[in-house]
Design an enzyme around this catalytic site. Structure first.
Site, short mmCIF file in Angstrom:
data_model
loop_
_atom_site.label_atom_id
_atom_site.label_comp_id
_atom_site.label_asym_id
_atom_site.label_seq_id
_atom_site.Cartn_x
_atom_site.Cartn_y
_atom_site.Cartn_z
N LYS A 216 0.83 -1.21 0.00
CA LYS A 216 0.00 0.00 0.00
C LYS A 216 0.86 1.26 0.00
O LYS A 216 0.67 2.17 -0.81
CB LYS A 216 -0.92 -0.02 1.21
CG LYS A 216 -1.68 1.28 1.47
CD LYS A 216 -2.65 1.61 0.35
CE LYS A 216 -3.46 2.85 0.70
NZ LYS A 216 -4.42 3.18 -0.34
N LYS B 26 -9.18 17.37 -5.71
CA LYS B 26 -9.40 16.98 -7.10
C LYS B 26 -10.91 17.04 -7.36
O LYS B 26 -11.71 17.21 -6.43
CB LYS B 26 -8.86 15.58 -7.37
CG LYS B 26 -9.58 14.46 -6.65
CD LYS B 26 -9.04 13.11 -7.11
CE LYS B 26 -9.80 11.96 -6.47
NZ LYS B 26 -9.32 10.65 -6.95
N CYS C 217 -4.60 10.62 1.27
CA CYS C 217 -3.70 9.46 1.14
C CYS C 217 -2.26 9.83 0.82
O CYS C 217 -1.36 9.57 1.61
CB CYS C 217 -4.25 8.50 0.09
SG CYS C 217 -5.81 7.72 0.54
N GLY D 22 -2.54 16.06 -3.33
CA GLY D 22 -3.15 16.30 -2.03
C GLY D 22 -4.07 15.16 -1.67
O GLY D 22 -3.93 14.05 -2.19
N GLY E 137 0.11 19.94 -12.28
CA GLY E 137 -0.91 20.65 -11.52
C GLY E 137 -0.27 21.37 -10.35
O GLY E 137 0.96 21.51 -10.28
#
Length: 434
Positions: A208, A324, A264, A261, A257
């Site tokens: 992960k 987003k 995660c 953010g 961009g």
């Protein structure tokens, strides 16, 4: 029929709950937040997640999905118990796993029969081992609770889609019985060809963090290249398209961009870097990624200052506050850093976002102003900044904006627009890496 309890009604917990109910399990989603559970029980989704509310209603109507604050009853009746609570980052980068351990203790207290306990939360290496030890201590032989690490790879705004159509499933366990239970639970996905990887707890936990850190690295890389393109006069869009055409690189996450953010990537890169330092094996690449992402947010304001010079009393319209599109989540949104920098330069900020206005007011209160739409935000502005790639921003009326703004400066930090179309309407258009 499998009885599943999901503890935690956030993005991941709700996607798991609705998704497993869709696959035929009887699911009870549990949370200690009474207001949230009351909303969910009435069929009201407390987050913005496309398509989830409709499927949630269907599963509730068919009797496979319910919501409750009664953790004792939910845990006691379940064959499989998911831990899907938050592990927020702390000041020094260490994730706070207090809620995970607290839930593990409650499971140990309330378990009435053998169960598989699935750690869905993002946790540092070694957490599942601790959870297993706490469960053995709490259950005192009443029930055998075997722990499985099952990291989630869900994108906010696409969480339900990603659960129903995952790229892969990862299971980390110390015993075959728990793996057999999880294989059966995920059979509807595995039978369609979704890859299933089985391993130990530590490797599953590492997968992960490695995945999110690699994604953050790609974002930081293309942002750095975009900054260089601005300096030398190259075009990031053609460059990134040519890079992405190489199958060894791939085109996803190669769009520049204002920085990454959300709940995660910032938290997980910090946690992974800290874990590596503690293990005596620092991850210099990830440390640089974190620094680069912070630099990108500063660079956004620097670009505005290059055009406007002094920002004092300049009116700056900011479009996009969520980290987003297709979510109202502002956690670690690069917009926060950008707006705070603008305020430190004594700029007047007026902001608009299709979904995140409530959270923006909670964050800044009266320190900034808020528009009801794009045009109200842009009224009298000396510059307009695009920070989130909401589709509705593509439909703006350029002539109306031209009549509304004091100075026609467009800073497109998502490269959403065609430069020439804005120039035809008299705007100075500034992209990123263009």
């Amino acid at each position: 029929m499998k009885r599943v309890a999901v503890i935690g009604a956030g993005y991941a917990g709700l996607a798991v709950s609705v998704g497993l109910a869709h696959f035929g399990a009887v699911v009870r989603c549990l949370d200690i937040n009474e207001q949230k559970i009351n909303q969910l029980s009435l069929g009201v989704l407390p987050i913005h997640e496309p398509d989830m509310e409709e499927m949630m209603h269907l599963q509730m109507t068919e009797g496979r999905l319910s919501f409750s604050t009664d953790l004792a009853a939910g845990i006691g009746q379940a064959d499989i118990i998911f831990i899907a609570v938050g592990t927020p980052g702390q000041e020094k980068g260490s994730p706070d796993v207090t809620a995970v351990f607290s839930v593990a203790d409650m499971i140990g207290q309330y378990a009435k029969k053998d169960a598989v306990v699935v750690v869905k939360s993002t946790v540092p290496v070694g957490t599942c081992e601790v959870v297993q030890a706490r469960l053995r201590e709490q259950t005192c032989g009443v029930a055998a609770c075997e722990v499985v690490a099952n990291p989630e790879f869900l994108r906010e705004g696409h969480a339900l889609h990603d659960f129903l159509q995952p790229d892969r499933i990862v299971l980390g366990a110390a015993g075959e019985r728990s793996l057999a239970v999880m294989r059966d639970l995920y059979a509807p996905l595995v039978e369609t060809g979704v890859p299933l990887y089985t391993t130990d707890w530590q490797t599953a936990e590492m997968i992960k963090y490695s995945a999110n850190s690699f994604l953050a690295m790609k974002v930081a890389f293309i942002n750095e290249i975009a900054r260089l393109c601005d300096t030398v006069g190259a075009d990031i869009e053609t460059l990134s398209a040519a890079l992405g055409a190489d199958p060894r690189i791939g085109g996803r996450h190669l769009k520049p961009g204002p920085g990454y953010g959300g709940s995660c990537l910032p938290k997980d890169t910090e946690a992974f870097a800290r874990l590596a330092r503690q293990a005596g094996m620092p991850l210099s690449i990830i440390e640089s990624v974190i620094e680069s992402n912070q630099r990108q947010q500063t660079y956004v304001v620097e670009r505005v200052k290059q055009v406007l010079s002094d920002l004092r009393d300049r009116r700056i319209a900011v479009l996009g506050l969520a980290f987003k599109a297709n979510t109202d989540d502002m956690r670690e949104s690069p917009t926060i850093s950008v707006i705070d920098h603008l305020l430190s330069e004594r700029a007047q900020v007026i902001a608009y976002d299709p979904k995140a206005m409530k959270k923006a007011r909670e964050r800044w209160g009266g320190r900034i102003r808020y528009g009801r739409d794009v045009y109200e935000a842009a009224e009298g502005a000396h510059a307009l900044l695009i920070l989130t790639e909401w589709p509705e921003f593509l439909a703006v009326d350029k002539d109306k904006l031209a009549r509304t703004m004091e100075e026609k400066n467009i800073f497109d930090f998502r490269n959403m627009y065609n430069r020439h179309q804005w120039k035809e309407h008299g705007f100075q258009y500034i992209g990123i890496g263009k």
